[in-house]
Write a protein that holds these residues in place. Structure first.
Motif, PDB file in Angstrom:
ATOM      1  N   SER A 145      69.736 -77.245 -74.124  1.00  0.00           N
ATOM      2  CA  SER A 145      69.820 -78.416 -73.244  1.00  0.00           C
ATOM      3  C   SER A 145      68.437 -79.338 -73.159  1.00  0.00           C
ATOM      4  N   ALA A 146      68.313 -80.257 -72.959  1.00  0.00           N
ATOM      5  CA  ALA A 146      67.075 -81.070 -72.595  1.00  0.00           C
ATOM      6  C   ALA A 146      66.302 -80.187 -71.489  1.00  0.00           C
ATOM      7  N   ALA A 172      66.147 -88.304 -75.964  1.00  0.00           N
ATOM      8  CA  ALA A 172      65.339 -89.311 -75.036  1.00  0.00           C
ATOM      9  C   ALA A 172      64.798 -88.559 -73.851  1.00  0.00           C
ATOM     10  N   ALA A 173      65.946 -87.692 -73.241  1.00  0.00           N
ATOM     11  CA  ALA A 173      65.460 -86.952 -72.094  1.00  0.00           C
ATOM     12  C   ALA A 173      64.397 -86.148 -72.130  1.00  0.00           C
ATOM     13  N   ILE A 174      64.460 -85.253 -73.602  1.00  0.00           N
ATOM     14  CA  ILE A 174      63.378 -84.362 -73.764  1.00  0.00           C
ATOM     15  C   ILE A 174      62.125 -85.222 -73.762  1.00  0.00           C
ATOM     16  N   ILE A 175      62.117 -86.478 -74.407  1.00  0.00           N
ATOM     17  CA  ILE A 175      60.696 -87.158 -74.510  1.00  0.00           C
ATOM     18  C   ILE A 175      60.323 -87.614 -73.248  1.00  0.00           C
ATOM     19  N   GLU A 176      61.282 -87.961 -72.371  1.00  0.00           N
ATOM     20  CA  GLU A 176      60.961 -88.597 -71.002  1.00  0.00           C
ATOM     21  C   GLU A 176      60.296 -87.211 -70.226  1.00  0.00           C
ATOM     22  N   GLY A 177      60.872 -86.101 -70.306  1.00  0.00           N
ATOM     23  CA  GLY A 177      60.613 -85.086 -69.612  1.00  0.00           C
ATOM     24  C   GLY A 177      59.177 -84.198 -70.051  1.00  0.00           C
ATOM     25  N   GLY A 199      60.734 -93.064 -79.059  1.00  0.00           N
ATOM     26  CA  GLY A 199      59.626 -92.239 -79.012  1.00  0.00           C
ATOM     27  C   GLY A 199      59.433 -90.858 -79.559  1.00  0.00           C
ATOM     28  N   GLY A 200      60.342 -90.580 -80.823  1.00  0.00           N
ATOM     29  CA  GLY A 200      60.248 -89.432 -81.372  1.00  0.00           C
ATOM     30  C   GLY A 200      58.776 -89.428 -82.519  1.00  0.00           C
ATOM     31  N   GLU A 201      58.819 -88.262 -82.987  1.00  0.00           N
ATOM     32  CA  GLU A 201      57.427 -88.115 -83.748  1.00  0.00           C
ATOM     33  C   GLU A 201      57.860 -88.232 -85.211  1.00  0.00           C
TER      34      GLU A 201
END
Length: 297
Positions: A145-146, A172-177, A199-201
């Motif tokens: 999970s994120a 997106a939740a991972i990037i934000e968190g 916003g991914g790499e």
């Protein structure tokens, strides 16, 4: 861990006897570096790691590190569903000179989120190498999970995740968190551009074996603000992305590499290769080349 925009999950070349072909592996490594690959992932699923012995994995890693000779990072797939075995493989990869390790979510035994956290945390505590987590629910049977990724990102040497859940909301939740030092990579070629847009790499790719430069052009266009051109590249690449995963990975990409003149050999059982000509793959590759050639003119 500086994986760049495109890390290639490298296939393992085999000779006619089904043994690793190190001469062709050298050709393949140089081909990948010359064609847009920023980092190499060795002994992953695309490399048919379930069928490689521990001795083969080690020798392939040593050979790859030697041929790369510091030009790009080499990441070793050392994850399994056995925490202690993963620790041993990770320590060995560190000793052999890998630049980092990729750890897949434990498969088959289906741990819960706390079990996955403790699995990765325990491995991280036993190495100084940077760690790339690998979430692939379709193969592991469970989703990292994120929230768990965010929690793991606070461990110093857990630096990135290869996300193959197909869930952009989760990515997106991972990037934000997570903070800016943590990177999110797509594990699906087709989601490279959508992930960049949130916003991914970049991507840990299979298609980059044959389309690395074209994928780099798409990424460069996006990052330079030329989103219309990036979208066009994405549309041209999509049929190829689908074709590469039209049969069990790495069956199609090995077929296409052989068609391109790199004799990477067949796959090992329980996978089976493509007998004869595959009209769909041939036509897709031909159309892809024609479309990109016409765009260059």
């Amino acid at each position: 861990m500086k994986l760049g925009s495109i890390g290639t999950a490298m296939v393992t070349p085999f000779n006619e006897d089904g043994k690793i072909d190190y001469e062709v592996t050298t050709l393949l490594i140089n081909h990948l570096i010359d064609n847009g690959t920023n980092s190499l992932i060795v002994n992953g699923t695309t490399g048919e790691s379930p069928t490689l012995s521990e001795e083969e994995k080690e020798r392939l890693l040593v050979h790859t590190i030697s041929i790369v000779n510091g030009r790009i990072p080499v990441i070793a797939g050392t994850g399994s569903n056995d925490t202690q075995a993963s620790i041993r493989a990770t320590k060995r990869a560190e000793l052999l000179g890998a630049d980092g390790v990729m750890l897949v979510v434990p498969y088959y035994n289906k741990p819960d989120q706390n079990g996955m956290y403790e699995h990765f945390k325990t491995i991280a505590e036993n190495t100084s190498l940077p760690i790339l987590l690998y979430n692939i629910p379709g193969r592991s049977g469970v989703n990292l999970s994120a929230e768990t990724v965010i929690r793991l990102s606070k461990i110093t040497n857990i630096e990135a995740v290869k996300e193959a859940s197909g869930d952009l909301a989760q990515m997106a939740a991972i990037i934000e968190g997570t903070d800016d030092t943590f990177s999110v990579y797509s594990g699906d070629d087709a989601l490279t551009l959508p992930l960049l847009a949130i916003g991914g790499e970049g991507v840990i790719s299979v298609s980059s074996h044959i389309a690395g430069l074209e994928m780099q052009r798409m990424i460069a266009d996006f990052r330079n603000g030329n989103t219309a051109s990036a979208a066009t590249h994405h549309q041209i690449l999509m049929p190829l992305f689908h074709a590469v995963f039209s049969k069990p990975n790495p069956v199609p990409i090995k077929y296409l590499l052989k068609r391109a003149g790199l004799p990477v050999g067949d796959v090992r059982l329980p996978l089976v290769g493509i007998a004869g000509e595959d009209t769909y793959l041939n036509l897709t590759m031909q159309t892809f080349k024609q479309q990109f050639d016409s765009k260059r003119e």
